[in-house]
Design a protein around this motif. Structure first.
Motif, PDB file in Angstrom:
ATOM      1  N   TRP A 189       0.844  -1.202   0.000  1.00 31.19           N
ATOM      2  CA  TRP A 189       0.000   0.000   0.000  1.00 31.19           C
ATOM      3  C   TRP A 189       0.878   1.250   0.000  1.00 31.19           C
ATOM      4  O   TRP A 189       0.648   2.196  -0.750  1.00 31.19           O
ATOM      5  CB  TRP A 189      -0.924  -0.007   1.224  1.00 31.19           C
ATOM      6  CG  TRP A 189      -1.679   1.263   1.397  1.00 31.19           C
ATOM      7  CD1 TRP A 189      -2.894   1.562   0.863  1.00 31.19           C
ATOM      8  CD2 TRP A 189      -1.261   2.435   2.126  1.00 31.19           C
ATOM      9  NE1 TRP A 189      -3.258   2.853   1.219  1.00 31.19           N
ATOM     10  CE2 TRP A 189      -2.269   3.404   1.989  1.00 31.19           C
ATOM     11  CE3 TRP A 189      -0.128   2.742   2.870  1.00 31.19           C
ATOM     12  CZ2 TRP A 189      -2.183   4.656   2.587  1.00 31.19           C
ATOM     13  CZ3 TRP A 189      -0.040   3.991   3.451  1.00 31.19           C
ATOM     14  CH2 TRP A 189      -1.060   4.929   3.308  1.00 31.19           C
ATOM     15  N   LEU A 190       1.924   1.228   0.849  1.00 27.48           N
ATOM     16  CA  LEU A 190       2.823   2.377   0.956  1.00 27.48           C
ATOM     17  C   LEU A 190       3.607   2.591  -0.336  1.00 27.48           C
ATOM     18  O   LEU A 190       3.795   3.737  -0.761  1.00 27.48           O
ATOM     19  CB  LEU A 190       3.774   2.189   2.143  1.00 27.48           C
ATOM     20  CG  LEU A 190       4.779   3.303   2.414  1.00 27.48           C
ATOM     21  CD1 LEU A 190       4.079   4.648   2.615  1.00 27.48           C
ATOM     22  CD2 LEU A 190       5.635   2.941   3.630  1.00 27.48           C
ATOM     23  N   ALA A 191       4.055   1.513  -0.972  1.00 26.96           N
ATOM     24  CA  ALA A 191       4.770   1.636  -2.252  1.00 26.96           C
ATOM     25  C   ALA A 191       3.881   2.317  -3.284  1.00 26.96           C
ATOM     26  O   ALA A 191       4.336   3.174  -4.048  1.00 26.96           O
ATOM     27  CB  ALA A 191       5.220   0.266  -2.745  1.00 26.96           C
ATOM     28  N   ASN A 192       2.607   1.962  -3.291  1.00 23.51           N
ATOM     29  CA  ASN A 192       1.634   2.583  -4.195  1.00 23.51           C
ATOM     30  C   ASN A 192       1.428   4.060  -3.849  1.00 23.51           C
ATOM     31  O   ASN A 192       1.488   4.928  -4.728  1.00 23.51           O
ATOM     32  CB  ASN A 192       0.309   1.810  -4.117  1.00 23.51           C
ATOM     33  CG  ASN A 192      -0.887   2.547  -4.686  1.00 23.51           C
ATOM     34  OD1 ASN A 192      -1.643   3.149  -3.928  1.00 23.51           O
ATOM     35  ND2 ASN A 192      -1.059   2.484  -5.980  1.00 23.51           N
ATOM     36  N   ALA A 193       1.211   4.356  -2.572  1.00 23.77           N
ATOM     37  CA  ALA A 193       0.941   5.738  -2.151  1.00 23.77           C
ATOM     38  C   ALA A 193       2.136   6.647  -2.424  1.00 23.77           C
ATOM     39  O   ALA A 193       2.000   7.714  -3.030  1.00 23.77           O
ATOM     40  CB  ALA A 193       0.571   5.771  -0.668  1.00 23.77           C
ATOM     41  N   ALA A 194       3.321   6.227  -1.994  1.00 18.61           N
ATOM     42  CA  ALA A 194       4.511   7.069  -2.148  1.00 18.61           C
ATOM     43  C   ALA A 194       5.023   7.059  -3.585  1.00 18.61           C
ATOM     44  O   ALA A 194       5.416   8.105  -4.112  1.00 18.61           O
ATOM     45  CB  ALA A 194       5.609   6.601  -1.196  1.00 18.61           C
ATOM     46  N   GLY A 195       5.026   5.898  -4.228  1.00 16.09           N
ATOM     47  CA  GLY A 195       5.505   5.809  -5.611  1.00 16.09           C
ATOM     48  C   GLY A 195       4.671   6.660  -6.549  1.00 16.09           C
ATOM     49  O   GLY A 195       5.214   7.420  -7.358  1.00 16.09           O
ATOM     50  N   SER A 196       3.352   6.560  -6.436  1.00 16.97           N
ATOM     51  CA  SER A 196       2.498   7.352  -7.328  1.00 16.97           C
ATOM     52  C   SER A 196       2.628   8.843  -7.029  1.00 16.97           C
ATOM     53  O   SER A 196       2.621   9.661  -7.942  1.00 16.97           O
ATOM     54  CB  SER A 196       1.035   6.891  -7.244  1.00 16.97           C
ATOM     55  OG  SER A 196       0.517   7.024  -5.950  1.00 16.97           O
TER      56      SER A 196
END
Length: 189
Positions: free
Chosen positions: A67-74
């Motif tokens: 979830w964090l990879a998605n939130a921060a990456g995007s």
């Protein structure tokens, strides 16, 4: 490829874990420990700072770290790989509200207000979703259904929540990163 790894809830970044060792075959893997008992924005801001500090090209995370990879990456305009990601952490974290002990033996206290600050998985950015169908913590079919219209999704039969198919995923991650590099103009050396 400079990789940043986001661990899951009640876990920690450990460069000696097999998953991290496998990822390091693609490039250096960086990480920090996240305190997911903090509000979501605090956790995302800590991740964003680490991405800048380490000049990251690819964000990878498992479970709540997915979830964090998605939130921060995007948010950072970086490609991400979400492995068995939590797509509705405000719901799935509720079972951990209260006092507990993390996987390192350290006590924690998770408040409902912090849990409610975690938004659903974002259908934004450039991502690869990797799923083990044998995940007994999160519903891989529900995750695939949500993510397939927006992201490349690869599901492996069997496996577990910890994800048992990292070796088979390395070529998928490498190919995804090189395609994403064209979109984001990243140095893919």
């Amino acid at each position: 490829m400079n990789i940043f790894y986001c661990h899951g809830f009640a876990s920690a970044f450990d460069p000696d874990k097999p998953k991290i060792q496998r990822l390091s075959e693609l490039g250096p893997v960086h990480g920090v420990d996240f305190d997911f008992t903090q509000p979501a924005e605090t956790v995302v801001e800590r991740c964003m700072a680490a991405l800048l500090e380490h000049d990251i090209d690819l964000v990878v995370g498992t479970s709540l770290g997915g979830w964090l990879a998605n939130a921060a990456g995007s948010r950072a305009g970086l490609p991400f790989v979400a492995i068995n990601p939590s797509i509705d952490p405000a719901k799935t974290l509720m079972r951990h509200v209260g006092k507990g002990v993390d996987h390192q033996g350290k006590p924690y206290e998770l408040e409902a207000s912090a849990v409610l600050s975690y938004s659903p998985f974002r259908l934004a950015g450039c991502g690869l979703i990797l799923l083990d169908e044998g995940d007994d913590v999160l519903d891989s079919a529900q995750t695939a259904s949500l993510c397939k219209p927006r992201f490349e999704v690869v599901s492996f039969p069997g496996g577990s929540h910890r994800f048992d198919h990292m070796e088979a995923s390395l070529p998928l991650i490498d190919t995804f990163f090189h395609r994403a590099s064209l979109v984001y103009g990243l140095d893919d050396d």
